[in-house]
Design a protein around this motif. Structure first.
Motif, PDB file in Angstrom:
ATOM      1  N   LYS A 211       0.660   7.740  -2.165  1.00 27.79           N
ATOM      2  CA  LYS A 211      -0.660   8.082  -1.647  1.00 27.79           C
ATOM      3  C   LYS A 211      -1.764   7.241  -2.274  1.00 27.79           C
ATOM      4  CE  LYS A 211       0.600  12.928  -0.779  1.00 27.79           C
ATOM      5  NZ  LYS A 211       0.739  12.719   0.665  1.00 27.79           N
ATOM      6  N   MET A 212      -1.504   6.671  -3.459  1.00 23.92           N
ATOM      7  CA  MET A 212      -2.548   5.969  -4.198  1.00 23.92           C
ATOM      8  C   MET A 212      -2.280   4.472  -4.336  1.00 23.92           C
ATOM      9  SD  MET A 212      -4.630   8.374  -4.689  1.00 23.92           S
ATOM     10  CE  MET A 212      -5.781   7.507  -5.751  1.00 23.92           C
ATOM     11  N   THR A 213      -1.306   3.960  -3.614  1.00 27.91           N
ATOM     12  CA  THR A 213      -0.963   2.546  -3.699  1.00 27.91           C
ATOM     13  C   THR A 213      -0.845   1.966  -2.299  1.00 27.91           C
ATOM     14  OG1 THR A 213       0.268   2.874  -5.756  1.00 27.91           O
ATOM     15  CG2 THR A 213       0.706   0.856  -4.545  1.00 27.91           C
ATOM     16  N   THR A 214      -1.513   0.842  -2.066  1.00 27.08           N
ATOM     17  CA  THR A 214      -1.383   0.103  -0.816  1.00 27.08           C
ATOM     18  C   THR A 214      -0.262  -0.913  -0.966  1.00 27.08           C
ATOM     19  OG1 THR A 214      -3.746   0.339  -0.357  1.00 27.08           O
ATOM     20  CG2 THR A 214      -2.577  -1.397   0.823  1.00 27.08           C
ATOM     21  N   LEU A 215       0.581  -1.024   0.058  1.00 24.07           N
ATOM     22  CA  LEU A 215       1.750  -1.892   0.015  1.00 24.07           C
ATOM     23  C   LEU A 215       1.580  -3.043   0.999  1.00 24.07           C
ATOM     24  CD1 LEU A 215       4.369   1.008   0.160  1.00 24.07           C
ATOM     25  CD2 LEU A 215       3.522  -0.152  -1.900  1.00 24.07           C
ATOM     26  N   HIS A 216       1.711  -4.269   0.504  1.00 24.10           N
ATOM     27  CA  HIS A 216       1.612  -5.459   1.340  1.00 24.10           C
ATOM     28  C   HIS A 216       2.938  -6.217   1.278  1.00 24.10           C
ATOM     29  CE1 HIS A 216      -2.725  -4.866   1.672  1.00 24.10           C
ATOM     30  NE2 HIS A 216      -2.838  -4.883   0.359  1.00 24.10           N
ATOM     31  N   PHE A 217       3.553  -6.428   2.434  1.00 20.14           N
ATOM     32  CA  PHE A 217       4.810  -7.164   2.516  1.00 20.14           C
ATOM     33  C   PHE A 217       4.553  -8.564   3.069  1.00 20.14           C
ATOM     34  CE2 PHE A 217       6.008  -2.772   2.489  1.00 20.14           C
ATOM     35  CZ  PHE A 217       7.248  -2.714   1.875  1.00 20.14           C
ATOM     36  N   PHE A 218       5.174  -9.562   2.413  1.00 22.89           N
ATOM     37  CA  PHE A 218       5.083 -10.954   2.857  1.00 22.89           C
ATOM     38  C   PHE A 218       6.501 -11.522   2.880  1.00 22.89           C
ATOM     39  CE2 PHE A 218       1.351  -9.737   0.441  1.00 22.89           C
ATOM     40  CZ  PHE A 218       0.311 -10.035   1.321  1.00 22.89           C
TER      41      PHE A 218
ATOM     42  N   GLU B  89       6.056   5.952  -9.919  1.00 17.93           N
ATOM     43  CA  GLU B  89       4.784   6.479 -10.422  1.00 17.93           C
ATOM     44  C   GLU B  89       3.687   6.116  -9.432  1.00 17.93           C
ATOM     45  OE1 GLU B  89       1.680   5.971 -14.128  1.00 17.93           O
ATOM     46  OE2 GLU B  89       3.796   5.608 -14.527  1.00 17.93           O
ATOM     47  N   ASP B  90       3.414   7.012  -8.535  1.00 13.50           N
ATOM     48  CA  ASP B  90       2.399   6.774  -7.507  1.00 13.50           C
ATOM     49  C   ASP B  90       1.048   6.530  -8.163  1.00 13.50           C
ATOM     50  OD1 ASP B  90       0.919   6.620  -5.214  1.00 13.50           O
ATOM     51  OD2 ASP B  90       1.182   8.710  -4.628  1.00 13.50           O
ATOM     52  N   GLY B  91       0.414   5.427  -7.782  1.00 17.31           N
ATOM     53  CA  GLY B  91      -0.906   5.117  -8.299  1.00 17.31           C
ATOM     54  C   GLY B  91      -0.902   4.305  -9.571  1.00 17.31           C
ATOM     55  N   ILE B  92       0.265   3.869 -10.051  1.00 16.52           N
ATOM     56  CA  ILE B  92       0.287   3.037 -11.253  1.00 16.52           C
ATOM     57  C   ILE B  92      -0.450   1.726 -11.005  1.00 16.52           C
ATOM     58  CG2 ILE B  92       2.507   1.922 -10.716  1.00 16.52           C
ATOM     59  CD1 ILE B  92       3.092   2.064 -13.760  1.00 16.52           C
ATOM     60  N   ALA B  93      -0.493   1.319  -9.736  1.00 19.78           N
ATOM     61  CA  ALA B  93      -1.270   0.146  -9.332  1.00 19.78           C
ATOM     62  C   ALA B  93      -1.916   0.453  -7.991  1.00 19.78           C
ATOM     63  CB  ALA B  93      -0.381  -1.081  -9.225  1.00 19.78           C
ATOM     64  N   GLY B  94      -3.091  -0.115  -7.786  1.00 17.24           N
ATOM     65  CA  GLY B  94      -3.769   0.100  -6.515  1.00 17.24           C
ATOM     66  C   GLY B  94      -3.077  -0.596  -5.367  1.00 17.24           C
ATOM     67  N   ARG B  95      -2.414  -1.732  -5.684  1.00 17.52           N
ATOM     68  CA  ARG B  95      -1.745  -2.509  -4.647  1.00 17.52           C
ATOM     69  C   ARG B  95      -0.428  -3.064  -5.163  1.00 17.52           C
ATOM     70  NH1 ARG B  95      -5.719  -4.634  -0.578  1.00 17.52           N
ATOM     71  NH2 ARG B  95      -7.804  -3.988  -1.248  1.00 17.52           N
ATOM     72  N   VAL B  96       0.509  -3.208  -4.246  1.00 16.21           N
ATOM     73  CA  VAL B  96       1.737  -3.953  -4.480  1.00 16.21           C
ATOM     74  C   VAL B  96       1.802  -5.064  -3.439  1.00 16.21           C
ATOM     75  CG1 VAL B  96       4.254  -3.906  -4.277  1.00 16.21           C
ATOM     76  CG2 VAL B  96       3.068  -2.103  -5.543  1.00 16.21           C
ATOM     77  N   LEU B  97       2.003  -6.290  -3.892  1.00 19.26           N
ATOM     78  CA  LEU B  97       2.235  -7.431  -3.016  1.00 19.26           C
ATOM     79  C   LEU B  97       3.685  -7.843  -3.194  1.00 19.26           C
ATOM     80  CD1 LEU B  97      -0.920  -7.402  -3.564  1.00 19.26           C
ATOM     81  CD2 LEU B  97      -0.861  -9.826  -2.964  1.00 19.26           C
ATOM     82  N   ALA B  98       4.483  -7.581  -2.175  1.00 16.88           N
ATOM     83  CA  ALA B  98       5.927  -7.809  -2.249  1.00 16.88           C
ATOM     84  C   ALA B  98       6.290  -9.044  -1.433  1.00 16.88           C
ATOM     85  CB  ALA B  98       6.678  -6.595  -1.740  1.00 16.88           C
ATOM     86  N   PHE B  99       6.598 -10.132  -2.125  1.00 21.95           N
ATOM     87  CA  PHE B  99       7.011 -11.370  -1.476  1.00 21.95           C
ATOM     88  C   PHE B  99       8.539 -11.441  -1.441  1.00 21.95           C
ATOM     89  CE2 PHE B  99       2.756 -12.495  -2.928  1.00 21.95           C
ATOM     90  CZ  PHE B  99       2.252 -13.258  -1.874  1.00 21.95           C
ATOM     91  N   ALA B 100       9.101 -11.601  -0.237  1.00 21.39           N
ATOM     92  CA  ALA B 100      10.544 -11.804  -0.079  1.00 21.39           C
ATOM     93  C   ALA B 100      11.343 -10.715  -0.783  1.00 21.39           C
ATOM     94  CB  ALA B 100      10.947 -13.187  -0.590  1.00 21.39           C
ATOM     95  N   GLY B 101      10.866  -9.475  -0.654  1.00 22.54           N
ATOM     96  CA  GLY B 101      11.527  -8.366  -1.332  1.00 22.54           C
ATOM     97  C   GLY B 101      12.048  -7.336  -0.360  1.00 22.54           C
ATOM     98  N   ARG B 102      12.397  -6.176  -0.890  1.00 24.72           N
ATOM     99  CA  ARG B 102      12.925  -5.082  -0.082  1.00 24.72           C
ATOM    100  C   ARG B 102      12.909  -3.813  -0.925  1.00 24.72           C
ATOM    101  NH1 ARG B 102      19.330  -4.801   0.429  1.00 24.72           N
ATOM    102  NH2 ARG B 102      18.662  -2.644   0.706  1.00 24.72           N
ATOM    103  N   TYR B 103      13.090  -2.683  -0.278  1.00 21.57           N
ATOM    104  CA  TYR B 103      13.362  -1.449  -0.995  1.00 21.57           C
ATOM    105  C   TYR B 103      14.836  -1.406  -1.371  1.00 21.57           C
ATOM    106  CZ  TYR B 103       8.905   0.901  -0.051  1.00 21.57           C
ATOM    107  OH  TYR B 103       7.582   1.271  -0.034  1.00 21.57           O
ATOM    108  N   ALA B 104      15.108  -0.852  -2.543  1.00 25.28           N
ATOM    109  CA  ALA B 104      16.504  -0.587  -2.886  1.00 25.28           C
ATOM    110  C   ALA B 104      17.072   0.420  -1.901  1.00 25.28           C
ATOM    111  CB  ALA B 104      16.613  -0.077  -4.315  1.00 25.28           C
ATOM    112  N   THR B 105      16.322   1.471  -1.638  1.00 24.75           N
ATOM    113  CA  THR B 105      16.603   2.413  -0.557  1.00 24.75           C
ATOM    114  C   THR B 105      15.256   2.772   0.065  1.00 24.75           C
ATOM    115  OG1 THR B 105      16.476   4.302  -2.085  1.00 24.75           O
ATOM    116  CG2 THR B 105      18.658   3.396  -1.639  1.00 24.75           C
ATOM    117  N   LEU B 106      15.239   2.965   1.355  1.00 27.48           N
ATOM    118  CA  LEU B 106      13.984   3.279   2.035  1.00 27.48           C
ATOM    119  C   LEU B 106      13.421   4.596   1.501  1.00 27.48           C
ATOM    120  CD1 LEU B 106      14.852   2.294   5.708  1.00 27.48           C
ATOM    121  CD2 LEU B 106      13.383   1.046   4.101  1.00 27.48           C
TER     122      LEU B 106
END
Length: 245
Positions: free
Chosen positions: A153-160, A130-147
């Protein structure tokens, strides 16, 4: 998956209405209580935020006590079936996020999903679901299930990520950033060399920096579009003003 009653821990501002909604998703085998230290640190940085931590929807496979939780089972999981394995949890998680937004009166762009490990996997998947369900995602020690094939378009993704993570290799985060760059997504990555599967001080400080200082690409574009429209209006006014009747 049927609708799940989710145990929730929450921290609300001492006074006044909340200005941000920070939703915490734990890793496999943990539970909402394991996110308390992170919640307390976030509360010190953002005292006007509403912070909620959820229990995973299922009992952890490896914990007969039932205290450990998971968002999806790892039993027999493979690269090929990972996305299908987590898919049934996405709509219940979306419903949980929407309920938190309704309860706090905060909208999607004021919401940040902050996930660790399996919680990060779910956060990234939800942003695709659901694009835009949150303005940001902060992903710590994570991954995509599949790329992803399409960028939100409505969510900024931050990887740590820890550079020495033995559980989810940092290469997954690097591969995600390469794909997201190809898709022209709004995304950042911070790697703590030598760090393992954890949220250490360096990564936490970078997360705070990103939350406070990163201006989403969509905001830049909206501002540029507004400025361009104003310039065109002013130019049109000058032309009209110079015209002889």
């Amino acid at each position: 998956m049927d609708q799940v009653a989710v145990k929730t821990l929450q921290w609300l501002p001492e006074s006044g209405r909340p200005e941000q909604l920070l939703l915490l998703l734990h890793g496999v085998g943990a539970n909402a209580a394991d996110m308390v230290p992170l919640a307390e640190m976030l509360r010190r940085e953002f005292p006007q935020a509403a912070i909620l931590a959820f229990d995973g929807f299922e009992p952890f496979d490896g914990d007969p006590s039932g205290l450990g939780r998971q968002w999806f089972s790892l039993a027999g999981i493979t690269e090929e079936n990972r996305a299908a394995r987590l898919a049934p949890a996405l709509q219940p998680l979306a419903d949980t996020v929407h309920a938190a937004q309704q309860a706090t009166g905060l909208g999607q762009q004021a919401t940040a999903l902050i996930g660790f490990s399996q919680g990060a996997i779910m956060s990234l998947a939800l942003a695709q679901f659901e694009d835009g369900i949150a303005g940001r995602v902060l992903a710590f020690a994570g991954r995509y299930a599949t790329l992803p094939l399409v960028a939100p378009k409505m969510t900024t993704l931050h990887f740590f990520h820890g550079g020495a993570d033995p559980v989810i290799d940092v290469q997954h985060a690097k591969d995600a950033m390469q794909r997201l760059a190809e898709l022209q997504a709004d995304a950042t990555i911070d790697i703590a060399e030598g760090a393992g599967h954890e949220i250490n001080g360096v990564l936490f400080n970078q997360a705070i920096f990103r939350l406070r200082n990163h201006i989403p690409y969509r905001s830049w574009m909206a501002a540029m579009g507004h400025a361009q429209a104003q310039a065109q209006t002013q130019a049109s006014g000058r032309v009209d003003g110079d015209r002889e009747d």
